[in-house]
Scaffold this motif. Structure first.
Motif, PDB file in Angstrom:
ATOM      1  N   TYR A 157       0.824  -1.212   0.000  1.00  0.00           N
ATOM      2  CA  TYR A 157       0.000   0.000   0.000  1.00  0.00           C
ATOM      3  C   TYR A 157       0.854   1.257   0.000  1.00  0.00           C
ATOM      4  N   ASP A 158       0.501   2.184  -0.851  1.00  0.00           N
ATOM      5  CA  ASP A 158       1.102   3.516  -0.888  1.00  0.00           C
ATOM      6  C   ASP A 158       2.580   3.548  -1.316  1.00  0.00           C
ATOM      7  N   THR A 159       3.093   2.453  -1.854  1.00  0.00           N
ATOM      8  CA  THR A 159       4.400   2.573  -2.499  1.00  0.00           C
ATOM      9  C   THR A 159       4.199   2.544  -4.000  1.00  0.00           C
ATOM     10  N   LYS A 160       5.102   3.216  -4.672  1.00  0.00           N
ATOM     11  CA  LYS A 160       4.965   3.332  -6.115  1.00  0.00           C
ATOM     12  C   LYS A 160       5.392   2.022  -6.770  1.00  0.00           C
ATOM     13  N   VAL A 161       4.511   1.468  -7.572  1.00  0.00           N
ATOM     14  CA  VAL A 161       4.847   0.237  -8.293  1.00  0.00           C
ATOM     15  C   VAL A 161       4.335   0.325  -9.724  1.00  0.00           C
ATOM     16  N   ARG A 162       4.831  -0.591 -10.508  1.00  0.00           N
ATOM     17  CA  ARG A 162       4.367  -0.702 -11.882  1.00  0.00           C
ATOM     18  C   ARG A 162       3.786  -2.100 -12.032  1.00  0.00           C
ATOM     19  N   VAL A 163       2.616  -2.188 -12.590  1.00  0.00           N
ATOM     20  CA  VAL A 163       1.944  -3.476 -12.698  1.00  0.00           C
ATOM     21  C   VAL A 163       1.509  -3.687 -14.137  1.00  0.00           C
ATOM     22  N   SER A 164       1.670  -4.901 -14.599  1.00  0.00           N
ATOM     23  CA  SER A 164       1.170  -5.179 -15.940  1.00  0.00           C
ATOM     24  C   SER A 164       0.115  -6.269 -15.885  1.00  0.00           C
ATOM     25  N   GLY A 165      -0.837  -6.160 -16.772  1.00  0.00           N
ATOM     26  CA  GLY A 165      -1.890  -7.154 -16.836  1.00  0.00           C
ATOM     27  C   GLY A 165      -2.754  -6.901 -18.053  1.00  0.00           C
ATOM     28  N   THR A 166      -3.651  -7.839 -18.318  1.00  0.00           N
ATOM     29  CA  THR A 166      -4.508  -7.686 -19.486  1.00  0.00           C
ATOM     30  C   THR A 166      -5.776  -6.931 -19.086  1.00  0.00           C
ATOM     31  N   VAL A 167      -6.215  -6.049 -19.960  1.00  0.00           N
ATOM     32  CA  VAL A 167      -7.424  -5.286 -19.666  1.00  0.00           C
ATOM     33  C   VAL A 167      -8.630  -6.212 -19.765  1.00  0.00           C
ATOM     34  N   VAL A 168      -9.432  -6.250 -18.696  1.00  0.00           N
ATOM     35  CA  VAL A 168     -10.603  -7.122 -18.679  1.00  0.00           C
ATOM     36  C   VAL A 168     -11.665  -6.539 -19.619  1.00  0.00           C
ATOM     37  N   PRO A 169     -12.122  -7.299 -20.585  1.00  0.00           N
ATOM     38  CA  PRO A 169     -13.087  -6.782 -21.553  1.00  0.00           C
ATOM     39  C   PRO A 169     -14.348  -6.295 -20.857  1.00  0.00           C
ATOM     40  N   GLY A 170     -14.863  -5.160 -21.290  1.00  0.00           N
ATOM     41  CA  GLY A 170     -16.110  -4.643 -20.768  1.00  0.00           C
ATOM     42  C   GLY A 170     -15.983  -3.838 -19.496  1.00  0.00           C
ATOM     43  N   THR A 171     -14.768  -3.700 -18.954  1.00  0.00           N
ATOM     44  CA  THR A 171     -14.631  -2.963 -17.702  1.00  0.00           C
ATOM     45  C   THR A 171     -14.183  -1.523 -17.916  1.00  0.00           C
ATOM     46  N   GLY A 180      -5.487  11.084 -17.790  1.00  0.00           N
ATOM     47  CA  GLY A 180      -4.388  11.533 -18.635  1.00  0.00           C
ATOM     48  C   GLY A 180      -4.561  11.045 -20.061  1.00  0.00           C
ATOM     49  N   ILE A 181      -3.460  11.061 -20.777  1.00  0.00           N
ATOM     50  CA  ILE A 181      -3.529  10.674 -22.186  1.00  0.00           C
ATOM     51  C   ILE A 181      -3.721   9.170 -22.293  1.00  0.00           C
ATOM     52  N   ILE A 182      -4.704   8.778 -23.057  1.00  0.00           N
ATOM     53  CA  ILE A 182      -4.953   7.347 -23.239  1.00  0.00           C
ATOM     54  C   ILE A 182      -4.292   6.913 -24.547  1.00  0.00           C
ATOM     55  N   PRO A 183      -3.439   5.926 -24.484  1.00  0.00           N
ATOM     56  CA  PRO A 183      -2.786   5.488 -25.724  1.00  0.00           C
ATOM     57  C   PRO A 183      -3.813   5.006 -26.752  1.00  0.00           C
ATOM     58  N   ASP A 184      -3.479   5.211 -28.024  1.00  0.00           N
ATOM     59  CA  ASP A 184      -4.399   4.828 -29.090  1.00  0.00           C
ATOM     60  C   ASP A 184      -4.765   3.355 -29.043  1.00  0.00           C
ATOM     61  N   ILE A 185      -3.794   2.548 -28.665  1.00  0.00           N
ATOM     62  CA  ILE A 185      -4.044   1.115 -28.767  1.00  0.00           C
ATOM     63  C   ILE A 185      -4.713   0.553 -27.522  1.00  0.00           C
ATOM     64  N   PHE A 186      -5.009   1.438 -26.552  1.00  0.00           N
ATOM     65  CA  PHE A 186      -5.632   0.948 -25.338  1.00  0.00           C
ATOM     66  C   PHE A 186      -7.056   0.480 -25.632  1.00  0.00           C
ATOM     67  N   ALA A 187      -7.348  -0.767 -25.323  1.00  0.00           N
ATOM     68  CA  ALA A 187      -8.671  -1.339 -25.605  1.00  0.00           C
ATOM     69  C   ALA A 187      -8.820  -2.625 -24.804  1.00  0.00           C
ATOM     70  N   ASP A 188      -9.968  -3.255 -24.912  1.00  0.00           N
ATOM     71  CA  ASP A 188     -10.180  -4.550 -24.265  1.00  0.00           C
ATOM     72  C   ASP A 188      -9.096  -5.533 -24.696  1.00  0.00           C
ATOM     73  N   ASP A 189      -8.661  -6.369 -23.753  1.00  0.00           N
ATOM     74  CA  ASP A 189      -7.739  -7.469 -24.046  1.00  0.00           C
ATOM     75  C   ASP A 189      -6.303  -7.063 -24.359  1.00  0.00           C
ATOM     76  N   VAL A 190      -6.045  -5.748 -24.339  1.00  0.00           N
ATOM     77  CA  VAL A 190      -4.674  -5.309 -24.597  1.00  0.00           C
ATOM     78  C   VAL A 190      -3.869  -5.456 -23.315  1.00  0.00           C
ATOM     79  N   GLU A 191      -2.576  -5.689 -23.446  1.00  0.00           N
ATOM     80  CA  GLU A 191      -1.756  -5.736 -22.248  1.00  0.00           C
ATOM     81  C   GLU A 191      -1.420  -4.312 -21.813  1.00  0.00           C
ATOM     82  N   ALA A 192      -1.871  -3.964 -20.611  1.00  0.00           N
ATOM     83  CA  ALA A 192      -1.659  -2.602 -20.131  1.00  0.00           C
ATOM     84  C   ALA A 192      -0.605  -2.610 -19.038  1.00  0.00           C
ATOM     85  N   VAL A 193       0.193  -1.560 -19.002  1.00  0.00           N
ATOM     86  CA  VAL A 193       1.169  -1.370 -17.948  1.00  0.00           C
ATOM     87  C   VAL A 193       0.780  -0.094 -17.221  1.00  0.00           C
ATOM     88  N   VAL A 194       0.550  -0.207 -15.904  1.00  0.00           N
ATOM     89  CA  VAL A 194       0.182   0.990 -15.153  1.00  0.00           C
ATOM     90  C   VAL A 194       1.218   1.233 -14.069  1.00  0.00           C
TER      91      VAL A 194
END
Lengths: 139, 171, 669
Positions: free
Chosen positions: A48-62, A88-102
Motif C-alpha cells: 500500500y502507498d508505495t509506487k509500483v508498476r503493474v502489468s496485466g490484461t485489460v478485462v473486456p467490458g470494464t 491523462g492521455i490514453i494510448p491509441d491502442i488501449f482497448a479490451d484485451d490489450v496488455e496494459a502497464v500501469v
C-alpha cells in the motif's frame, strides 16, 4: 611530471565517483518494482502507498470513460483482477484485451491509482493465427 | 523461367569471383607487402617523412594558435624551439640513408612522390618553416663543429659532461 | 521472384564464408589473387542482396500474400509507398535491410581502398565478412523474409497506422545506416589488430567512417524523436525507452571515439583507449540491434519480437571475447608515444569529454538493462524510468556543454593561465549576461539558467574562433568572405566540427526550454466554449466527420486567438481505420501542431461525446523547433567535416598530410 600525473588521476577519480554517485542516487530514488497482478496481491498490505508498476490484461467490458477523460478499468493476470483509475492521455491502442502497464500507487481502498498508462501491442510478429482467422472468414 | 534466372545469377557470380585467378594482372605477387618487422630503407624514410610532416604540422599549429592569441609568447617560443630542434634532427637522419644509397635508389621515386604530395598543400607556410629550420640547422651544425673534445678531437653534444670517446672532462 | 530472392540470400551466405576464408588465406600466404577474389566476392554479396531486396519489395508491392512476411505486414488498402516501407516494419525484412546496408558499406570499402593498404585491407574485409555471415545466416535459416505460408490468405494483416508516416518511412532507414555503419570503423580496428599494422592507416579510415555512422545515428535519433512527437500524441519526443536508448548508447560511444581519435592523430596518444572505444561502440550497436530485435526488454515500441535472442547473445559474446583477446595479444604494439603535458590543455579537455560520454553511456546502459539485472540478482524486476535517466544525464550533459566551450579555445599541449583569462573573458561575460537577462525576465529554474548560460558561453567561444581565424587570414590580405571561406575549407574538420557544436547548442536550447517550461491543460468543451492557455485562447467550433477509403475521421474545429486576435484554425483528428483486419491498432490520434520558432501549440482531440462536446488536450511546448533546426545545422557541419577535398591529387595530398599528423614522435619534456 609526477605532480601532473597525480592531478589527472585525481580529476579522473572525481569524474568516476561523481558519475557513480549520480547513478547510485538515481537508482535509489527512482526505482520502481515491476510486478504482475499476482505479485501485487501477494504483497498486500505491505505494498500500500508505495509506487509500483503493474502489468496485466485489460478485462473486456470494464473500461469506463467519463466525459472528463477520467478512466476506470480492470486488469487481470487470468485469476485475479484489480481496479485501476487513471487520468491523462490514453494510448491509441488501449482497448479490451490489450496488455496494459500501469504505474502508480495501490491505495488502501484497493484501487490502483495510476499516473502512467502504457499499452503494449501484443507480440504479433510471430503469430500467424490471425491469418488463419482471416482465411476462415474469407472462405 | 525462374530457375533459369537463378542459374544465370549463380554462374555470373561464380565467374566474377573466380576471375582474379585467371586474370593475373601486373600487380601480382611482387608488390604484395612483406609482413615482417624489418623496415626497408624506403619504409624508414617514409616514417621519417611522417615524423617530419608531423613536426611541421605541429609548428603550423602553434604558429596559428599563437596568431590567434591562444598561446603566450613564452610558451610559443619554448614549444617552437623544441619542435624546430626535433625537426632538424629528423631532417639530419633523412639525409643519411640517401647519401649511402645514392640519389637514384628505390628511394628516389619515393622522394619524388613525397615532394609531389607536399607541393600541393600548405606550400607557402611550409616554405617559411623550412627556411626557419634550415637556418636553425646550419646554426646548430656550426655549433656542433666547434664542440670538439680538446683531447681526442671527437664531437660531443652540448649537454655532455664527459667525452664519450676518451672520457676527458669537457667544458 | 521469391525463389530468386531466397536463393540469392543463400548464395550470399555461402559467398560471405568464402570471402572470410579467401581474404585471410590470401593475406597470410600473400596470394594476392585470393584477396582479389574475396573482394569480388564481397561485391557479389552486395549484388545478391540487392536482388533479394528487390524480390521482397516486388512481393510487397504486388501483395503476394503467399509470403508470411507480406501477409503479416501489408494489406490491400495500403498505399504503395507504405508497402515499400513495410520492408523494415517487421523482423525478417529489417534484418534483410541490415545485411543489405552492411554489404553496401563493404562494397564501398572494397572499391575505395582495394589498391591501398594491402596489409590491412584483407583483414578489414574478413571482419566485415564475419559480421555479414552472422546476419545473413539469420535471414537465410531462421527468420527468412521469403518464408511461405501453408495457405494463401485473401487479406494481409496490414501495417500499423502509427507506422504510416513519412518520418517512419525514413527514420528506421537512417538509423540502420548508422547502426550498421559502426561496423566499418570497428572492422578497420580489427583489421589493424589482426594484421599488426597498428600505425596510421586504421585510425584514419576509422575516424572517417565513424563520423559517417555517427552522423546517421544522430540524424536517425532526431527523426525518431520527431516521429514520436508527431505521432505518439503524448506531447514529448524522448522517453528514455529501451529502443531509443539502444540507438543513443552507440551514438554516445561514437561521439567519444571521434573526439579521442584526434588525440591519437595529433599526438600519438590514447591508442589503447581508442581501440577499446571502437570495440565498445560496435558492441553497443550490436547490443542495440539485439534489444530492438529480440524484445528482451519490454518496450512500448519494440515492434518486432522473436526468439533470435540467444543467437544474438552468442554472437555478442563471441565479438567481445575475440576482439578483446586480439587487443590483449597486440597490447604491446599500442604503446603511447607521448604523455600529457598539462591538465590545462586540449588533450585533457578531450579526456574529460571522453570519460563523461562513457559515463553517460554506462548510466544509460545500466538503466536500460536494470530490469534484467535486478531480476537476476534479487529475483524481482525493478525498473528505473525517465527520472533516473534525467537525473544522471542532465548534470553530465551540462559539464559536457561546458567542455564543448572550453575545447576549441584551449590550446594543444599546454595552455597558460594568462591566456585562458584572455580567451575566455568574452564568452564567460556572455554567459553571465545571459543569466542576468533571464533572471530579469523572471526565469527561476536553476538548471535551465545554467544550461542557457553554458549555451551562450559555447556560442561565444565558437564565434570567437571563427572571428579570430578570419581576422588572422584577413591580415594576410584576403577580404572577409574569402578569408572566411578559406578558413573553413582549409580546415574542414575543425570548423565543420564547430558548426556541429552550434547544432548541438541549438538542440540543447530546444530540449531545455521544452522540458522545463511546458504548459498543459485539458478541458471538455461544448460548441462555442473556449479554453485559455498562457496568452492563447482556443474556441471550439464543433465536430466534423468525414470518410476516406481507408478511415473514418472525426475532426474538432478550433479557432486560435492570441491576445484576442484570431490567428489560426486548428483541427486535431481522431481516426478509425476502416479495415477490419486483425491488426490491433485501428485507432489513431492525429495531433494538430502549430509550430513557430517561439513555441509549439500541440493539440490533441482526446475524446468526443455524443452530445457534440469534445475533450481537448492542449500543450505549449516552447522552442521545440530549435531541436529540429539544430539537427539541420548538425548535419551541415557533419557534411563539411566529412566532405572530401576537391580533386583527386589534392585528396591524396590531404590524406598523406593527415597520416603524418598521428605519427608525431615528439617527446614530452
Amino acid at each position: 611530471m609526477l605532480k601532473g600525473k597525480l592531478k589527472f588521476i585525481v580529476a579522473i577519480a572525481v569524474i568516476a565517483l561523481t558519475v557513480s554517485y549520480l547513478v547510485y542516487g538515481g537508482v535509489r530514488d527512482t526505482m520502481v518494482y515491476y510486478l504482475t497482478v499476482e505479485e501485487l496481491m501477494a504483497q498486500v498490505p505491505a505494498v500500500y502507498d508505495t509506487k509500483v508498476r503493474v502489468s496485466g490484461t485489460v478485462v473486456p467490458g470494464t473500461i469506463i470513460k467519463d466525459t472528463n477523460s477520467a478512466l476506470k478499468f480492470q486488469i487481470t493476470d487470468g485469476t485475479q483482477n484489480i481496479d485501476v483509475t487513471y487520468e491523462g492521455i490514453i494510448p491509441d491502442i488501449f482497448a479490451d484485451d490489450v496488455e496494459a502497464v500501469v504505474e502508480g500507487v495501490y491505495a488502501k481502498n484497493d484501487v490502483f491509482e495510476a499516473d502512467i498508462l502504457l499499452a503494449k501491442c501484443p507480440t504479433k510478429y510471430e503469430s500467424t493465427d490471425s491469418l488463419y482467422e482471416n482465411k476462415e472468414a474469407s472462405n | 523461367m525462374e530457375i533459369l534466372i537463378i542459374l544465370i545469377i549463380s554462374a555470373a557470380v561464380a565467374i566474377y569471383i573466380a576471375l582474379p585467378f585467371f586474370l593475373k594482372s601486373g600487380d601480382q605477387g611482387n608488390d604484395f607487402p612483406v609482413m615482417s618487422g624489418v623496415k626497408t630503407t624506403a619504409e624508414k624514410l617514409k616514417s621519417l617523412d611522417n615524423q617530419k610532416e608531423a613536426l611541421y604540422s605541429a609548428i603550423r599549429d602553434i604558429d596559428f594558435d599563437y596568431s590567434l592569441g591562444k598561446l603566450s609568447k613564452e610558451d610559443y617560443e619554448e614549444l617552437k624551439s623544441k619542435y624546430k630542434l626535433e625537426a632538424a634532427s629528423v631532417l639530419q637522419e633523412m639525409d643519411q640513408p640517401q647519401k649511402q644509397s645514392g640519389a637514384r635508389g628505390p628511394d628516389y621515386e619515393l622522394e619524388q612522390e613525397i615532394s609531389s604530395y607536399r607541393k600541393t598543400d600548405n606550400m607557402i607556410e611550409d616554405k617559411n618553416i623550412e627556411e626557419e629550420i634550415s637556418a636553425f640547422r646550419s646554426a646548430s651544425n656550426k655549433r656542433k663543429k666547434e664542440n670538439k673534445c680538446s683531447k681526442c678531437g671527437s664531437e660531443y653534444s652540448s649537454e655532455d659532461m664527459f667525452c664519450s670517446k676518451c672520457g676527458a672532462k669537457l667544458n | 521472384m521469391t525463389e530468386t530472392g531466397s536463393i540469392s540470400i543463400f548464395l550470399a551466405f555461402i559467398i560471405s564464408i568464402y570471402v572470410l576464408v579467401a581474404s585471410i588465406y590470401g593475406a597470410r600466404t600473400r596470394k594476392w589473387d585470393f584477396v582479389r577474389s574475396a573482394e569480388n566476392g564481397a561485391i557479389a554479396v552486395f549484388v545478391l542482396l540487392v536482388i533479394a531486396t528487390i524480390a521482397l519489395v516486388h512481393s510487397l508491392i504486388n501483395l503476394d500474400f503467399s509470403l508470411k512476411y507480406v501477409a503479416l505486414n501489408t494489406s490491400t488498402d495500403l498505399a504503395t509507398i507504405y508497402r515499400i516501407t513495410s520492408l523494415w516494419a517487421g523482423q525478417a525484412g529489417s534484418l534483410l535491410l541490415w545485411c543489405l546496408v552492411l554489404s553496401v558499406y563493404t562494397a564501398i570499402v572494397v572499391l575505395q581502398s582495394r589498391n591501398k593498404d594491402r596489409q590491412l585491407m584483407p583483414y578489414v574485409l574478413a571482419t566485415l565478412a564475419t559480421v555479414s555471415i552472422f546476419f545473413i545466416f539469420v535471414i537465410a535459416f531462421i527468420e527468412s523474409p521469403f518464408e511461405k505460408l501453408p495457405f494463401i490468405p485473401k487479406e494481409g494483416r496490414g501495417l500499423n497506422p502509427i507506422l504510416q508516416n513519412a518520418y517512419m518511412a525514413i527514420h528506421p532507414l537512417t538509423l540502420y545506416v548508422g547502426y550498421v555503419g559502426v561496423t566499418v570503423p570497428f572492422a578497420f580496428g580489427m583489421g589493424a589488430l589482426l594484421s599488426g599494422k597498428l600505425g596510421d592507416e586504421w585510425i584514419r579510415y576509422s575516424r572517417k567512417w565513424a563520423l559517417v555512422a555517427w552522423t546517421f545515428l544522430g540524424i536517425g535519433l532526431l527523426l525518431g524523436a520527431r516521429w514520436a512527437y508527431l505521432e505518439l500524441g503524448w506531447g514529448g519526443y524522448w522517453a528514455w525507452d529501451p529502443v531509443e536508448n539502444a540507438a543513443f548508447m552507440p551514438w554516445l560511444a561514437a561521439t567519444a571515439f571521434i573526439h579521442s581519435v584526434m588525440i591519437q592523430e595529433k599526438r600519438g596518444m590514447l591508442k589503447k583507449w581508442n581501440m577499446s572505444l571502437i570495440i565498445l561502440t560496435f558492441f553497443l550497436a550490436i547490443f542495440g540491434t539485439f534489444i530492438t530485435r529480440s524484445g528482451i526488454i519490454s518496450s512500448v515500441h519494440s515492434f518486432a519480437q522473436s526468439d533470435i535472442g540467444p543467437l544474438f547473445l552468442g554472437f555478442i559474446a563471441f565479438i567481445l571475447l575475440f576482439s578483446f583477446g586480439m587487443f590483449l595479444y597486440r597490447i604491446n604494439d599500442l604503446e603511447t608515444e607521448n604523455s600529457f603535458e598539462s591538465i590545462l590543455s586540449r588533450e585533457s579537455a578531450f579526456i574529460f569529454n571522453n570519460l563523461l560520454f562513457l559515463g553517460a553511456a554506462f548510466a544509460v546502459f545500466l538503466g536500460t538493462i536494470f530490469p534484467i539485472l535486478s531480476e537476476a540478482v534479487t529475483g524481482s524486476k525493478i525498473l528505473v524510468g525517465s527520472p533516473y535517466f534525467n537525473r544522471v544525464n542532465v548534470p553530465i550533459a551540462l559539464v559536457l556543454i561546458f567542455l564543448m566551450g572550453v575545447g576549441p579555445l584551449i590550446s594543444w599541449r599546454k595552455a597558460s593561465f594568462k591566456n585562458l583569462v584572455k580567451n575566455f573573458l568574452i564568452p564567460i561575460l556572455l554567459g553571465i549576461l545571459t543569466v542576468i537577462v533571464l533572471l530579469a525576465l523572471g526565469m527561476k529554474d536553476v538548471k535551465a539558467l545554467i544550461a542557457f548560460a553554458l549555451c551562450a558561453f559555447v556560442t561565444g567561444t565558437v564565434f570567437t574562433e571563427f572571428f579570430r581565424g578570419t581576422r588572422v587570414r584577413m591580415k594576410r590580405g584576403e577580404n572577409f568572405l574569402m578569408a572566411f571561406m578559406r578558413l573553413v575549407s582549409r580546415n574542414k574538420r575543425r570548423y565543420g566540427g564547430y558548426i556541429v557544436h552550434i547544432g548541438i547548442v541549438l538542440i540543447v536550447i530546444g530540449v531545455t526550454a521544452s522540458s522545463v517550461f511546458v504548459t498543459e491543460k485539458q478541458a471538455t468543451l461544448n460548441k462555442g466554449e473556449s479554453m485559455e492557455l498562457r496568452g492563447y485562447t482556443l474556441r471550439f467550433d464543433g465536430l466534423e466527420q468525414y470518410t476516406t477509403d481507408a478511415k473514418n475521421a472525426t475532426v474538432a474545429n478550433l479557432t486560435l486567438f492570441e491576445d484576442g486576435r484570431e490567428i489560426d484554425t486548428i483541427t486535431p483528428e481522431k481516426n478509425i481505420y476502416k479495415y477490419e483486419g486483425n491488426r490491433e491498432i485501428n485507432q489513431e490520434t492525429e495531433v494538430a501542431l502549430r509550430s513557430t520558432y517561439k513555441d509549439d501549440l500541440y493539440i490533441i482531440l482526446s475524446g468526443f461525446n455524443e452530445d457534440g462536446s469534445a475533450t481537448i488536450r492542449a500543450m505549449i511546448n516552447p522552442m521545440v523547433n530549435w531541436i529540429w533546426i539544430g539537427g539541420l545545422v548538425l548535419l551541415l557541419g557533419a557534411v563539411i567535416t566529412i566532405w572530401p577535398s576537391g580533386t583527386k591529387s589534392r585528396q591524396e595530398a590531404f590524406v598523406r598530410y593527415t597520416v603524418s599528423e598521428k605519427d608525431t614522435t615528439v617527446k614530452a619534456s
